[in-house]
Scaffold this motif. Structure first.
Motif, short mmCIF file in Angstrom:
data_model
loop_
_atom_site.label_atom_id
_atom_site.label_comp_id
_atom_site.label_asym_id
_atom_site.label_seq_id
_atom_site.Cartn_x
_atom_site.Cartn_y
_atom_site.Cartn_z
N TYR A 156 0.76 -1.23 -0.01
CA TYR A 156 -0.25 0.07 0.14
C TYR A 156 1.01 1.37 -0.08
O TYR A 156 2.05 1.29 0.53
CB TYR A 156 -0.81 -0.08 1.31
CG TYR A 156 -1.75 -1.21 1.54
CD1 TYR A 156 -2.85 -1.46 0.97
CD2 TYR A 156 -1.22 -2.29 2.09
CE1 TYR A 156 -3.89 -2.29 1.05
CE2 TYR A 156 -2.23 -3.43 2.56
CZ TYR A 156 -3.29 -3.27 1.81
OH TYR A 156 -4.10 -4.44 1.96
N TYR A 157 0.41 2.26 -0.52
CA TYR A 157 0.93 3.53 -0.60
C TYR A 157 0.32 4.82 -0.12
O TYR A 157 -0.83 4.65 -0.45
CB TYR A 157 1.61 3.82 -2.02
CG TYR A 157 2.45 3.08 -2.53
CD1 TYR A 157 3.87 3.00 -1.94
CD2 TYR A 157 2.06 2.03 -3.46
CE1 TYR A 157 4.84 2.10 -2.65
CE2 TYR A 157 3.20 0.92 -3.75
CZ TYR A 157 4.56 1.11 -3.51
OH TYR A 157 5.39 0.34 -3.96
N LEU A 158 0.25 5.55 0.79
CA LEU A 158 -0.40 6.78 1.20
C LEU A 158 0.50 7.93 1.18
O LEU A 158 1.69 8.06 1.45
CB LEU A 158 -0.69 6.42 2.70
CG LEU A 158 -1.75 5.49 3.01
CD1 LEU A 158 -1.75 4.99 4.61
CD2 LEU A 158 -3.48 6.08 2.62
N GLN A 159 -0.12 9.19 0.29
CA GLN A 159 0.62 10.40 0.24
C GLN A 159 0.77 10.69 1.78
O GLN A 159 -0.19 10.77 2.55
CB GLN A 159 -0.14 11.22 -0.53
CG GLN A 159 0.36 12.58 -0.78
CD GLN A 159 -0.44 13.38 -1.69
OE1 GLN A 159 -1.44 12.98 -2.42
NE2 GLN A 159 -0.27 14.66 -1.83
N CYS A 160 1.78 11.42 1.99
CA CYS A 160 2.08 12.12 3.23
C CYS A 160 3.14 13.26 2.96
O CYS A 160 3.82 13.09 1.84
CB CYS A 160 2.60 11.05 4.28
SG CYS A 160 4.21 10.08 4.14
N PRO A 161 3.61 13.96 4.17
CA PRO A 161 4.64 14.99 3.89
C PRO A 161 5.81 14.09 3.74
O PRO A 161 6.13 13.11 4.55
CB PRO A 161 4.58 15.68 5.20
CG PRO A 161 3.06 15.73 5.79
CD PRO A 161 2.53 14.22 5.23
N PRO A 162 6.70 14.61 3.03
CA PRO A 162 8.15 13.92 2.86
C PRO A 162 9.04 13.86 3.91
O PRO A 162 9.82 13.07 4.12
CB PRO A 162 8.72 14.83 1.69
CG PRO A 162 8.03 16.19 1.55
CD PRO A 162 6.64 15.86 2.12
N ASP A 163 8.67 14.91 5.04
CA ASP A 163 9.77 14.47 6.25
C ASP A 163 8.78 14.14 7.29
O ASP A 163 9.12 14.05 8.51
CB ASP A 163 10.16 16.00 6.56
CG ASP A 163 8.94 16.94 6.83
OD1 ASP A 163 7.79 16.64 6.40
OD2 ASP A 163 9.36 18.14 7.34
#
Length: 421
Positions: free
Chosen positions: A237-244
């Motif tokens: 699974y992949y979830l968009q999130c802040p890169p940091d």
């Protein structure tokens, strides 16, 4: 103790030897190069700093595109090096819970893409290379490259027990990734780096949970999410999130709640999470992909955003061109060696553009500011309704390019919208 062609290396052997190609790195790029060279009867030595167990267990994506399958088929190696199952070419796009199934089948009778995780491909390439008498040395430490602009480069390293070794060769294939010794050996100014940070992070989660019927890409106001099969009983699974962001900020309950919301599937079945990490989406290209007799292959030369599944497939494309160029050179024709970088970079930039387009479209369509969100959703609507847009998408997904370096005789077909609910 290091392994050579499946056997233990004797420390009493000579510390200096010679071969045609030294391959640095035993990932998909390095093992593809080595397997194709060995299949052509060309001697090579593969040096890998990590253990064989580490590489065999390293979980990575995913789909070997149609062009790459047909490349292996042209070498007569498909049955030996590709595991997994044929991929039916169907993708599911889910926009605010509404499903659209699209097919990127090229409509020809050739072998289709394969669902084949990277570690499976590496394992099968490794087994094939060793079965054919290949020379593969794990736990090679302190690798250094010398005399790359001369007639006979030299590669030095230490075996697992500390024994120094020296190999002279005609060519070095740098297949050891973005942070490996191959590219960092190239003097400053010899290559131009083109880098781009997408400003997007992904939380990637591996779980023992039922896979989807088709690879799923989902857009919602809460952000991007994806669900991919990783075997009969596991999913990625992949979830968009802040890169940091911090992976510890995503306990299991939060992960499953976010997936159910963004995938538009309140009944999504959960399972034990076995791995999670956060990474930044970035792109990088080095030009040229050659310095003297060092040829960069795969991630050592370019990094592509994972959207579209082009990273591993670009590595396989580079490996194919390099192996054929060395084969020609051994037979007295250096033309393909001289054009290697230009031919590779043509496809690299083509795939970078596609990956960038798909990345921006699926992320902007979710939670971007209203103008960009509406532009992105217009692109998706065009993909779902325009045969011309669908055909271009199919060509890029399959990797079959009638104007460039596709497998000889191959032309792409059309992507068709199968319907939605």
């Amino acid at each position: 103790m290091a392994e050579v062609a499946g056997q233990l290396q004797d420390s009493s052997e000579s510390t200096t030897e010679s071969t045609t190609v030294v391959v640095i790195g035993a990932g998909p790029a390095g093992m593809a190069v080595a397997t194709l060279l060995r299949h052509s009867g060309i001697d090579c030595v593969v040096l890998e700093r990590r253990s064989r167990d580490y590489l065999a267990q390293r979980q990575r994506a995913g789909i070997v595109e149609t062009r790459a399958v047909r490349m292996f088929d042209s070498w007569g190696l498909t049955d030996r090096v590709l595991g997994g199952v044929p991929y039916d070419g169907i993708l599911e796009f889910r926009v605010d819970g509404r499903s659209r199934l699209v097919s990127d089948s090229d409509g020809s009778d050739g072998p289709p893409a394969r669902l084949c995780p990277q570690q499976v491909l590496v394992q099968k390439l490794t087994a094939t290379y060793l079965e054919d008498g290949g020379d593969l040395r794990f736990e090679a430490a302190d690798v250094s490259l010398h005399d790359l602009t001369g007639d006979r480069p030299t590669v030095r390293y230490r075996t697992a027990d500390g024994t120094p070794r020296t190999i002279t060769c005609d060519f070095v294939a740098g297949c050891d990734g973005d942070h490996g010794v191959s590219r960092t050996t190239v003097p400053d100014g010899a290559l131009t780096a083109y880098a781009y940070d997408h400003g997007i992070g992904w939380l990637t989660v591996l779980a023992d949970a039922p896979p989807p019927a088709h690879p799923l890409l989902a857009v919602s106001r809460e952000g991007f999410a994806a669900h991919f099969p990783r075997g009969p009983r596991s999913s990625r699974y992949y979830l968009q999130c802040p890169p940091d962001d911090d992976p510890d900020a995503w306990p299991e309950a939060r992960v499953w709640d976010a997936l159910r919301t963004r995938l538009g599937d309140p009944g999504l079945v959960s399972g034990p999470i076995t791995d999670r990490e956060i990474f930044r989406l970035r792109s990088l290209v080095h030009d040229p992909m050659r310095y003297g007799r060092l040829f960069l292959v795969g991630d050592a030369a370019h990094i592509v955003s994972p959207m579209g599944g082009k990273g591993m497939n670009l590595a396989l494309y580079d490996a194919d061109l390099f192996a054929r160029a060395v084969r020609d050179s051994v037979q007295g024709d250096d033309t393909a060696l001289h054009t290697y970088s230009a031919r590779c970079l043509r496809r690299v930039w083509n795939d970078q553009e596609f990956s960038h387009w798909l990345t921006r479209t699926l992320h902007d369509a979710g939670d971007a500011e209203p103008f960009l969100r509406n532009l992105a959703r217009a692109r998706l609507d065009r993909l779902f309704t325009s045969p011309a847009a669908a055909g271009a998408f199919a060509e890029l997904m399959t990797g079959l390019d009638p104007t460039g370096d596709a497998v000889a005789g191959e032309v792409p077909g059309n992507l068709s919208v199968l319907g939605g609910d």
